[in-house]
Design an enzyme around this catalytic site. Sequence first.
Site, short mmCIF file in Angstrom:
data_model
loop_
_atom_site.label_atom_id
_atom_site.label_comp_id
_atom_site.label_asym_id
_atom_site.label_seq_id
_atom_site.Cartn_x
_atom_site.Cartn_y
_atom_site.Cartn_z
N LEU A 66 -99.63 -77.93 74.67
CA LEU A 66 -100.35 -79.12 74.79
C LEU A 66 -99.78 -80.20 74.18
O LEU A 66 -99.41 -80.16 72.98
CB LEU A 66 -102.00 -78.53 74.42
CG LEU A 66 -102.92 -78.24 75.56
CD1 LEU A 66 -104.10 -78.02 74.93
CD2 LEU A 66 -102.92 -78.92 76.84
N ASN A 90 -103.57 -75.24 60.23
CA ASN A 90 -103.02 -75.16 58.78
C ASN A 90 -102.09 -76.52 58.74
O ASN A 90 -101.06 -76.62 58.35
CB ASN A 90 -102.51 -74.12 58.33
CG ASN A 90 -101.29 -73.40 59.12
OD1 ASN A 90 -101.19 -73.27 60.34
ND2 ASN A 90 -100.05 -73.35 58.42
N ASP A 163 -98.49 -68.17 51.30
CA ASP A 163 -98.72 -68.48 52.63
C ASP A 163 -99.63 -67.17 53.09
O ASP A 163 -100.75 -67.45 54.00
CB ASP A 163 -97.50 -68.31 53.57
CG ASP A 163 -97.03 -69.80 53.77
OD1 ASP A 163 -97.58 -70.72 53.72
OD2 ASP A 163 -95.77 -69.85 53.78
N GLY A 226 -98.53 -58.88 31.25
CA GLY A 226 -99.11 -59.13 29.76
C GLY A 226 -98.65 -58.26 28.81
O GLY A 226 -99.33 -58.17 27.78
#
Length: 401
Positions: A66, A90, A163, A226
Site C-alpha cells: 500500500l 515501529n 530490537d 558484578g
Amino acid sequence: MKALDDLLVLDLGQIYNGPYCSLMLAFQGATVIKIEPPNGENLRVRRKGDCHEFLMLNSNKRGLTLNLKSEKGKNIFIDLVKKADVLVENFSLGAMDRLGLGYEKLKEINPRLIYASGKGYGSYGLYAERPAMDLTVQAISGVMATTGFPDHPPVKAGPAICDFLGGIHLFGGIMTALYQRNRTGLGQLVEVSMHDAVYPTLASALGAYYSKGEKVSERTGNQHSGMATAPYNVYPTKDGHVAILCVADRQWYSLLEVMGRQDLMDNEKYNSNVNRSKHTLEVDEIVMGWTLSLSKERISSLLKQANVPHAPVNTIAEVAEDPHLIERGMIREVVHPVKGKIRVPGSPIRLSNSELDKVVAAPTLGQHSKDVLNELLSIDEETIEELEKEGAIGEATKEWI
C-alpha cells in the site's frame, strides 16, 4: 482452535522490532497482514533479493503493498483499520502522525483498536527525538559499556538484543491490552521503548555499581558482570571453549571432584561463593588448568554427569544444525517460491492447547494483495488493477506468485 485465530493484525513493522512482535502473533494463529510500501520494507532490500533476515521474521503472514502517501492507498488502509483488532508499527517518532494515521485519528475510526507502537526511546523524554537503531540503543543504554574486556574499547553485543527485547515486550503489551479489552470493550495505545526494555538486563552491572561503586570494572569480559560469582567464565579447551559457572557451593564441590582437586575442598579461600569471588583470578587459573587438557565434548560429558552448569561455545555453523533446536521445532524448514527450501525460526512460545502445527514462508512482495483486498474489503479485480496503475498499491511481482 488456535489461541489468536479470531484476531486481525495490520503489520507495518520493519527491520526486526515490529516484525518479531507480529511474528509471535502470527504463530499463535492471528491473521497478520504485512503491509509494505510498493518497493518493499527496508529489511527486504538489505541484500539483493529478499534477505534471509526478512524471511526469518515474516513467516505465516499475508503480504499486501500500500502507498500510504497516496489518498486512495490511505483510504484502503483506513478501511482495513475499521476491521482490525491490532496495528503494529515501529516507524520513527511522528511518522504515523505525519501520514494522518496516528493513534488519536485511528481510535476515532475503531475504538476497539489496539495500536502497538515500538520506539527506540519512547514517545516522550529527553531522548525521544533521537534516531534509534539497535546499535545506538546498545550504546546509550550501557550494554556496550558492559560488553568486552576492561583493557579494550566497548563492544556491542552480537545479537540485536534491543530490537528483539523491544519486540517481545510489545507482544506482551498487546496481549495485556487485549485482555483488558475483553472487560472494557475498548482498545488503547501500547508503547514500548527499546531503551526501557533493555535497562533491566543490566541487573548484575547495576547491582555491582550500587554495591561497590567504581571498585568493579564496567567490562568484565566473560566473567560475571558484578564479579559476584566464581567460577563464572569461558575457558579454553583442546578444541575450542567451554562456559562454566557455579552458582551454588555444592556445584563448586562437584566441579572439584570432576577435576580431581579434592585438595581444595577445605581451603577457606574457596569454601563459599563470597570467598571465591574475592579470588576470581585464582579460581579461573585452577579451572583453566583442567579444561586445557580436554576437548569441549569430554568436558561437557563429565560436567553433565556432575550436574555442574556449563555449555560448549558453539559456532554459528553449529547452531544452524543444532539437533536440540531442530527437535524442539525452533529450526523449521519451509519452501519459498523463489529461494526453495530455507530454514526459519519456529515459535519459542509453547501453548499446549494451541500448537504451532505449520510454518509458512514469508510472503513475496505484494503476494496476497489481491486476495486481501477482495476478501476483507470486497474490492473487485478490475478496481485492484486500477489501483495498481494509479500507484495506490504496488504491483505484485508476477514471477513470485
